[in-house]
Design an enzyme around this catalytic site. Structure first.
Site, mmCIF file in Angstrom:
data_model
loop_
_atom_site.group_PDB
_atom_site.id
_atom_site.type_symbol
_atom_site.label_atom_id
_atom_site.label_comp_id
_atom_site.label_asym_id
_atom_site.label_seq_id
_atom_site.Cartn_x
_atom_site.Cartn_y
_atom_site.Cartn_z
ATOM 1 C CG HIS A 1 -2.099 -1.072 1.123
ATOM 2 N ND1 HIS A 1 -2.569 -1.690 2.157
ATOM 3 C CD2 HIS A 1 -2.580 -1.833 0.096
ATOM 4 C CE1 HIS A 1 -3.499 -2.444 1.929
ATOM 5 N NE2 HIS A 1 -3.301 -2.984 0.475
ATOM 6 C CB CYS B 1 3.122 12.845 -14.596
ATOM 7 S SG CYS B 1 4.320 13.552 -13.347
ATOM 8 N N GLY C 1 -1.344 -10.040 12.495
ATOM 9 C CA GLY C 1 -1.903 -8.386 12.767
ATOM 10 C C GLY C 1 -2.779 -8.056 11.661
ATOM 11 C CB VAL D 1 -5.524 -9.833 19.574
ATOM 12 C CG1 VAL D 1 -4.117 -9.227 20.341
ATOM 13 C CG2 VAL D 1 -6.044 -8.622 18.906
#
Ligand code: OAD
Length: 247
Positions: free
Chosen positions: A116, A127, A185, A212
């Protein structure tokens, strides 16, 4: 469970770790989902979009300045550091991260695919050329690209945008080749990242999830470690080091 997973790892050549916001939670970076995903009255989904930037670039930059400031202050936690050590214990190791916070690099991990983007990098909205990384951008005087005049934006993937094809293709290829795959995670609901663990599993990898809570891929995992990555991963690496040392 630590011993069991380390025993399998000791016989694996290719290891992939996929991380999401949860790995950085113990460093103080808010995760996306849940109550911490809010900024003032805005949600990430309302600001991290091209539409938001085109209609109100100043407020988008205010939000990124705030996040950059926060991310510049935080440090890698024992989970990030354990992944760096893990890398040194494999000949073939790839870290795939959905995080833009740069903490894996600060922790010293080398072979990283940032799906990402990276919050500290800038590019031109028109551009796509890279621009100097600058800590803060004045929202009232957003710099423009010297090549085409387009406004400068953060070099991260916004909602509705395609991922860099070279990066996601490399992540798919590595997942297909993995002997062991860790999903750490991440809520495992945002695609295409969420398709990587099932791909690895289908291709024969042992799938380990560290989270978790349960996620939509928990049922696929050979091991579901229900706990904090910053606590579990260092223990796992210590166990693996012991085994490697006695080989
Ligand atoms: P989420 O916020 O969706 O999920 C974080 C996950 O981490 C949850 O499943 C938590 O249970 C888990 N978690 C929290 N603390 C943890 C800890 N200490 N140890 C282990 N697990 C813990 O974040 P992501 O899955 O990364 O995309 O979100 C994926 C993408 O959604 C992000 O990259 C972002 C967002 O839209 C873009 O910006 C393009």
């Amino acid at each position: 469970m630590v011993e069991e997973i380390a025993a399998i790892m000791a016989n694996c050549g290719r290891c992939i770790v996929l991380t999401g916001a949860g790995i950085s939670a113990e460093s103080g970076v808010p995760t996306f989902r849940g109550k911490d995903g809010l900024w003032g009255k805005f949600r990430a989904e309302e600001l991290a979009t091209m539409d938001a930037f085109l209609s109100n670039p100043a407020i988008v930059w205010e939000w990124y300045n705030w996040r950059r400031e926060l991310m510049a202050k935080v440090e890698p936690n024992p989970g990030h550091l354990a992944i760096t050590e893990m890398e040194s214990l494999f000949d073939d190791f790839t870290l795939v991260t959905q995080n833009v916070d740069n903490l894996h690099r600060v922790a010293g991990t080398r072979n990283i695919l940032e799906l990402h983007g990276n919050i500290h990098h800038n590019k031109c909205v028109e551009c796509n050329r890279s621009h100097d990384p600058k800590a803060q951008i004045d929202p009232d005087e957003i710099p423009c690209c010297e090549h085409c005049g387009g406004k400068i934006r953060p070099d991260v993937v916004w909602y509705g945008e395609m991922l860099d094809s070279a990066i996601i293709n490399a992540a798919f290829q590595q997942s297909e080749r993995a002997d062991i795959f860790f999903s750490v995670g991440t809520s495992a609901i945002v695609h295409p990242a969420a398709s990587l663990p099932p791909i690895a599993k289908r291709s024969g990898a042992t799938l380990v999830e560290v989270n978790v809570e349960e996620t939509p891929i928990s049922f696929l995992a050979d091991f579901h470690v229900r706990g904090k990555s910053g606590e579990f991963l260092p223990r796992l690496v210590e166990e693996l080091k012991k085994r490697r040392a006695s080989e």
